[in-house]
Design a protein around this motif. Structure first.
Motif, mmCIF file in Angstrom:
data_model
loop_
_atom_site.group_PDB
_atom_site.id
_atom_site.type_symbol
_atom_site.label_atom_id
_atom_site.label_comp_id
_atom_site.label_asym_id
_atom_site.label_seq_id
_atom_site.Cartn_x
_atom_site.Cartn_y
_atom_site.Cartn_z
ATOM 1 N N SER A 159 -2.430 7.808 -1.043
ATOM 2 C CA SER A 159 -3.196 8.289 -0.124
ATOM 3 C C SER A 159 -4.682 7.525 0.102
ATOM 4 O O SER A 159 -4.973 7.340 1.109
ATOM 5 C CB SER A 159 -3.612 9.682 -0.372
ATOM 6 O OG SER A 159 -2.199 10.536 -0.684
ATOM 7 N N ASN A 163 -6.024 5.801 3.381
ATOM 8 C CA ASN A 163 -7.357 6.097 4.218
ATOM 9 C C ASN A 163 -8.196 4.955 4.454
ATOM 10 O O ASN A 163 -8.937 4.653 5.312
ATOM 11 C CB ASN A 163 -8.137 7.196 3.315
ATOM 12 C CG ASN A 163 -7.233 8.451 3.191
ATOM 13 O OD1 ASN A 163 -6.824 8.808 4.343
ATOM 14 N ND2 ASN A 163 -7.302 9.154 2.317
ATOM 15 N N LYS A 166 -7.146 3.051 7.395
ATOM 16 C CA LYS A 166 -7.668 3.486 8.409
ATOM 17 C C LYS A 166 -9.128 3.158 8.892
ATOM 18 O O LYS A 166 -9.577 2.942 9.962
ATOM 19 C CB LYS A 166 -7.368 5.167 8.250
ATOM 20 C CG LYS A 166 -5.846 5.547 8.614
ATOM 21 C CD LYS A 166 -5.897 6.960 8.404
ATOM 22 C CE LYS A 166 -4.347 7.263 8.340
ATOM 23 N NZ LYS A 166 -4.196 9.062 8.369
#
Length: 323
Positions: A159, A163, A166
């Motif tokens: 995860s 992130n 991104k």
């Protein structure tokens, strides 16, 4: 003896020998009357097999005879281990039979942990069973929670990386590259500055050495001075200074009380008045000598006599001089 009888006797002997040998291989000695048999229940025998050893305090005392499933309805899946003990060693029914592995690569054996309190165990009794964790079992038990935590960490890391991907768009990546370039430039400048500082240190090293040498000399001189001061009799000097101060105090006290010439001059008003009058008369005498030098000194190359003093005329000349 008939041939049939001989054949029957031989057949019985062969059958007996076969039965005895079979039981001997299973760990049962039919001719040993001291052999006792015990049972113990386990949910997992951990690799225990028939003919596995049975020990007490590390001494071999018997073998595992049989391993079978429990036929009771409420204990399905449980295993009943039947073992024999050849030694005449007494222990109570509270003793514990533990399954253990003598080596990580070997099979399992039974170890009787004897207890002596309570009723003695007799052949056919059920004893309490325990399983000792082997090396691999212990490692597996410890690795299971670690594996679960690692899985959670991997999920969190996945995860996090998503992130990060991104956040790190094209503009951010370019900014990071520019920052790294600026950092590299800064490090180069710092390197140049360090080289300059090293040069300055090398250039001033001789001065620093000279300063250190001078400092040592000054320190040595201070040490000598301190030694000299330590040798000086300060107490004697203070006594002499005290005597001198007492003498000065006595002299000042005498002056204040009017003793001596200076004391009389300071305290006697008459003497001060006389001195003042004498000073005035001396001043008038000097003025008179300046205005009328002929009264006091007469000089002539031809022997001419001095003129007599006429007060009126001289007084007029004195007035004219004053005007």
């Amino acid at each position: 003896m008939s041939k049939e009888l001989k054949t029957g006797i031989v057949a019985v002997i062969i059958i007996f020998i076969f039965i005895w040998g079979y039981n001997f291989l299973k760990g049962q000695n039919l001719f040993d009357g001291n052999t006792r048999y015990f049972k113990v229940e386990y949910s997992n025998i951990g690799g225990l097999t028939e003919s596995s050893l049975v020990t007490i305090n590390g001494l071999k005392v018997g073998k595992v005879v049989d391993i079978a499933f429990n036929k009771a309805a409420d204990k399905k899946g449980e295993l009943i281990v039947r073992f024999s003990i050849d030694k005449d060693f007494q222990f109570s029914k509270n003793s514990v039979v533990k399954i253990y592995s003598p080596s990580p690569l070997g099979g399992s054996n039974l170890a009787i942990i004897p207890h002596y309190e309570g009723e003695d165990a007799v052949s056919g009794d059920y004893l309490k069973g325990q399983i000792e964790s082997s090396l691999f079992t212990s490692i597996g038990e410890r690795l299971d929670p670690i594996q679960a935590k690692l899985e959670d960490v991997m999920v969190s890391a996945d995860s996090l990386f998503r992130n990060v991907n991104k956040v790190l768009d094209t503009n951010t990546q370019q900014s990071l590259k520019n920052s790294v370039t600026s950092l590299e430039t800064t490090l180069k400048e710092v390197k140049k500055m360090m080289v300059s500082v090293n040069g300055m240190i090398n250039a001033t090293s001789s001065d620093l050495k000279e300063s250190v040498k001078n400092t040592k000399t000054i320190t040595a001189n201070f040490a000598k001075v301190s030694d000299t001061l330590a040798k000086v009799n300060i107490g004697e000097i203070m006594k002499k200074a005290e005597v001198s101060l007492n003498s000065v105090n006595k002299m000042l006290e005498g002056i204040n009380t009017g003793k001596g010439t200076i004391g009389k001059l300071i305290t006697d008003e008459t003497m001060y008045t006389n001195l003042e009058n004498a000073s005035k008369e001396l001043e008038e005498l000097l003025r008179e000598m300046k205005l009328h030098p002929k009264r006091f000194v007469h000089f002539s190359l031809f022997g001419k006599k001095a003129k007599a003093y006429t007060p009126n005329k001289d007084t007029e000349l004195e007035k004219e001089a004053n005007n």
